[in-house]
Scaffold this active site. Structure first.
Site, PDB file in Angstrom:
ATOM      1  N   PRO A 118       0.812  -1.224   0.000  1.00 54.08           N
ATOM      2  CA  PRO A 118       0.000   0.000   0.000  1.00 54.08           C
ATOM      3  C   PRO A 118       0.843   1.272   0.000  1.00 54.08           C
ATOM      4  O   PRO A 118       0.364   2.347  -0.363  1.00 54.08           O
ATOM      5  CB  PRO A 118      -0.825  -0.123   1.287  1.00 54.08           C
ATOM      6  CG  PRO A 118      -0.028  -1.035   2.167  1.00 54.08           C
ATOM      7  CD  PRO A 118       0.657  -1.996   1.252  1.00 54.08           C
TER       8      PRO A 118
ATOM      9  N   ASP B 123      57.417   5.567 -13.699  1.00 57.99           N
ATOM     10  CA  ASP B 123      58.050   6.879 -13.566  1.00 57.99           C
ATOM     11  C   ASP B 123      58.593   7.050 -12.155  1.00 57.99           C
ATOM     12  O   ASP B 123      58.138   6.401 -11.208  1.00 57.99           O
ATOM     13  CB  ASP B 123      57.025   7.992 -13.826  1.00 57.99           C
ATOM     14  CG  ASP B 123      56.848   8.285 -15.310  1.00 57.99           C
ATOM     15  OD1 ASP B 123      57.696   7.839 -16.101  1.00 57.99           O
ATOM     16  OD2 ASP B 123      55.854   8.937 -15.662  1.00 57.99           O
TER      17      ASP B 123
ATOM     18  N   LYS C  82      65.674   4.939 -16.805  1.00 58.66           N
ATOM     19  CA  LYS C  82      66.892   4.185 -17.100  1.00 58.66           C
ATOM     20  C   LYS C  82      66.795   3.385 -18.396  1.00 58.66           C
ATOM     21  O   LYS C  82      67.671   2.576 -18.692  1.00 58.66           O
ATOM     22  CB  LYS C  82      67.210   3.252 -15.926  1.00 58.66           C
ATOM     23  CG  LYS C  82      67.551   4.007 -14.647  1.00 58.66           C
ATOM     24  CD  LYS C  82      67.912   3.074 -13.508  1.00 58.66           C
ATOM     25  CE  LYS C  82      68.247   3.881 -12.249  1.00 58.66           C
ATOM     26  NZ  LYS C  82      68.578   3.011 -11.099  1.00 58.66           N
TER      27      LYS C  82
ATOM     28  N   GLY D   8      50.563  10.997 -10.673  1.00 58.66           N
ATOM     29  CA  GLY D   8      49.401  11.853 -10.912  1.00 58.66           C
ATOM     30  C   GLY D   8      48.434  11.227 -11.888  1.00 58.66           C
ATOM     31  O   GLY D   8      48.093  10.055 -11.801  1.00 58.66           O
TER      32      GLY D   8
END
Length: 410
Positions: free
Chosen positions: A46, A200, A222, A254
């Protein structure tokens, strides 16, 4: 029945009639999964919560706004009983039993013929945790187990190797500002599944120590350049390893597309026909100031912030930055890779109208254990960098927001 464990099974409900009796909080939690399973849902209640009502308004289920009556379960394959009326629950449960319809009861698990497991999802896999017997059922415990398994699959701490052939390719993963906990869940999972990781210096180095022994980790700095420039050599290394059928992760600090040369790498891979996935990362331009207590925007102080690369000085002919325009802005200026050029940057901003008293914050090694913050002004920042020996990587924040946070003038 209580002596035997429940038999786990996955129900395929697409297009099949499912009846939900009750429109309260239990139904609100269970309905999304039934909708996602493609069930043809009839809700008998209901009233309903606003969220359940919204599902009905969107056409995701049919809502009959009344109480349960005998016969409501006709042609149903599955029923969820979740009302606050024990008598109605018992009658509906009895109807389900007579018609051999699997029935879940939110009020009485022992009287139900089916139980709802604690479920979670990770990359196409559904994890379902079910208590073996009715006695001693602890929903919080099963939910905690579910969460631990799903989180482990998502972040790579629970590694489930793929035994079918994987499609080789490259994932450009943004590793965030340095704290290993700030890599995305997807990035961490792909890292855990990699055969080769080309990383990185500014990526989250602590994560590399967690990789299995068979993973080849390559320091991007490297890679032998030979007759190639540094970026070309990295591109070639990505292509070479991917062509060997390996799963390669290019772990970047990042975000791959914020001064990360991610697009250059994606273009090189596309030209070589190598599939590539890009996983966004948390940019240091917003995360590092936040870690140092600086909001890059703040009500009544700054309505915008601008992120600029400082690797090229304002008086360098290669500069693409409109420094006079930046000097006129009233918002926050965030400079990345600019600590060694900050003196000339400050001079350019002041020369074009920025106040020499404008606050400046320098955050070195942001989000890591070595993080430190040094405050200055445009007039003093060059000398401050020299005397305080501020080194890269440092995020520089210029603007009134520097004085907002609790760590101002630290």
């Amino acid at each position: 029945m209580a002596e035997h464990p429940a038999y786990p099974v996955g129900l395929r409900l697409t297009g099949r009639r499912v009846v939900v009796i009750g429109g309260g909080q239990v139904a609100q939690r269970r309905l999304p999964a039934l909708i996602a399973a493609g069930a043809s849902i009839t809700l008998v209640s209901p009233s309903a919560t606003p969220s359940v009502e919204a599902m009905a308004d969107a056409g995701e289920l049919t809502w009959e706004r009344r109480r349960y009556t005998e016969g409501d379960l006709a042609e149903a394959w599955y029923v969820l009983i979740a009302t606050g009326d024990p008598e109605a629950n018992a009658r509906a449960s009895a109807e389900a039993e007579r018609h051999r319809i699997w029935c879940v009861r939110s009020d009485n698990a022992e009287e139900a013929t089916a139980w709802t497991p604690a479920t979670g999802h990770s990359e196409g896999v559904t994890v379902a945790v079910l208590t073996a017997r009715a006695e001693g059922r602890d929903p919080r415990h099963t939910a905690a187990i579910r969460d631990a398994v799903v989180e482990g699959l998502r972040d790579g701490t629970l590694v489930a190797p793929h035994h079918r052939t994987r499609t080789p390719g490259v994932a450009l993963v943004g590793g965030g500002p340095g704290d290993p906990d700030l890599i995305t869940v997807r990035g961490r999972r792909l890292l855990a599944e990699a055969d080769v990781v080309i990383a990185d210096r500014l990526g989250p180095r602590d994560l590399l120590a967690e990789l299995p022994p068979h993973v080849e980790v390559i320091d991007a700095a490297k890679i032998p350049y030979g007759r190639f420039m540094a970026q070309e050599a990295i591109n070639n290394a990505l292509i070479e390893h991917a062509k060997q059928g390996k799963s390669v992760v290019r772990l970047k600090g990042g975000d791959p597309y914020v001064f990360g040369r991610g697009m250059e790498e994606l273009q090189a891979l596309a030209e070589a026909g190598i599939p590539c996935t890009v996983v966004p990362g948390i940019s240091s331009s917003i995360s590092v100031p936040s870690a140092a207590g600086i909001p890059v925007t703040h009500r009544g102080v700054a309505h915008e912030f601008t992120v600029v690369s400082g690797h090229v000085a304002p008086d360098d002919e290669r500069s693409l930055v409109d420094w006079p325009a930046l000097a006129r802005l009233t918002g926050t200026l965030v400079i990345l890779m600019g600590v060694d050029k900050i003196g000339r940057i400050a001079e350019a901003l002041v020369a074009n109208g920025k106040s020499p008293d404008t606050p400046v914050a320098l955050i070195q090694e942001g989000t890591t254990a070595a993080q430190r913050r040094v405050d200055a002004t445009l007039a003093t920042v060059a000398e401050t960098v020299r005397t305080r020996e501020v080194k890269p990587p440092t995020v520089i924040v210029i603007g009134e927001v520097v004085k907002v946070g609790p760590e101002a003038n630290a």
